[in-house]
Design a protein around this motif. Sequence first.
Motif, PDB file in Angstrom:
ATOM      1  N   GLU A  96      -3.381  -7.303   6.336  1.00 34.49           N
ATOM      2  CA  GLU A  96      -2.454  -6.058   6.297  1.00 34.49           C
ATOM      3  C   GLU A  96      -2.947  -5.209   7.448  1.00 34.49           C
ATOM      4  N   TRP A  97      -4.157  -4.961   7.688  1.00 32.77           N
ATOM      5  CA  TRP A  97      -4.455  -4.248   8.785  1.00 32.77           C
ATOM      6  C   TRP A  97      -4.026  -4.919  10.184  1.00 32.77           C
ATOM      7  N   GLY A 108       3.620  -3.343  11.769  1.00 35.89           N
ATOM      8  CA  GLY A 108       4.253  -3.560  10.545  1.00 35.89           C
ATOM      9  C   GLY A 108       3.585  -2.427   9.236  1.00 35.89           C
ATOM     10  N   ALA A 109       3.966  -2.584   8.261  1.00 33.80           N
ATOM     11  CA  ALA A 109       3.128  -1.555   7.107  1.00 33.80           C
ATOM     12  C   ALA A 109       2.042  -2.306   6.615  1.00 33.80           C
ATOM     13  N   GLY A 110       1.205  -1.157   6.322  1.00 33.94           N
ATOM     14  CA  GLY A 110      -0.170  -1.783   5.902  1.00 33.94           C
ATOM     15  C   GLY A 110      -1.324  -0.793   6.124  1.00 33.94           C
ATOM     16  N   THR A 152       0.734  -1.350  -0.030  1.00 34.64           N
ATOM     17  CA  THR A 152       0.101   0.080  -0.007  1.00 34.64           C
ATOM     18  C   THR A 152       0.827   1.201  -0.139  1.00 34.64           C
ATOM     19  N   PRO A 153       0.990   1.868  -1.038  1.00 38.31           N
ATOM     20  CA  PRO A 153       1.690   3.225  -1.171  1.00 38.31           C
ATOM     21  C   PRO A 153       1.337   4.332  -0.265  1.00 38.31           C
ATOM     22  N   PRO A 154       2.408   5.131   0.158  1.00 37.77           N
ATOM     23  CA  PRO A 154       2.149   6.118   1.190  1.00 37.77           C
ATOM     24  C   PRO A 154       1.494   7.281   0.446  1.00 37.77           C
TER      25      PRO A 154
END
Length: 264
Positions: free
Chosen positions: A105-106, A113-115, A29-31
């Motif tokens: 991912e959530w 982590g990232a998500g 998921t891009p920022p």
Amino acid sequence: MTATEPIGTAPAAESVPAADVPQPAPGATPPRTPLIACAAAELVGTAALVAIVVGSGIQATNLTKDVGLQLLANSTATVFGLGVLIALLGPVSGAHFNPAVTLAEWWTARRGGAGVNARELAVYVPSQIVGAIMGAVLADAMFGEPLVKWSTHDRSAGNLLLGEVVATAGLIFLIFGLARTDRLRFAPVAVASYIGAAYWFTSSTSFANPAVTIGRAFTDTFAGIAPASVPAFVVVQLVGAVVGLALVAVVFMRGKPGAGTPSA
């Protein structure tokens, strides 16, 4: 120099090819992507995915009565279509097209982590479900089928539910394993290839996606699933997502920093 480059960039930097500039990896998921763009990408991507699955199923049954050839046509179209959609929309939303992936991912993001965050989760999942329904309706419209006709294809057998656990666990294991090993750039090929294989090695033909499962209940065609079979499929898919995350945690366990080399 483009309009987005900082003033005062060194001449050497101007000679770097645009292809060398890092791009967001598909699946990540891009920022700073506008949430409305992410929602649109998830809706359109999931709609296109279901249209591919349902439409190719209808086309296959129109062309041949051989069930094996029907499944081959359906799985081949899905592999190519899914790979293209991930490559195209991955840099926008992460190309989840799947509430199980978004929820996983959530959960990962909650643990550092990232998500996606809770707000993005609340937007992604409805977008995916609405997109899946739209995709089924679109496929039916293209082939002159009733726009909405509840599927009569019962898929309630226990072996099929086990197949969905395996299919979803494998998908989550693949996606988050690629993330852990910094190889998400391979996601378009890897995820599409896995789904194509899972069509054949799982008893359920690998739905592995709650939104797609809901969407496929709206079409009484080759790819359909009876509404009564949907709740159990969704539950075991979520169980599969948990199993997949557990496998990632064990197989890709992060090592603890060393205590240092003892002195002589």
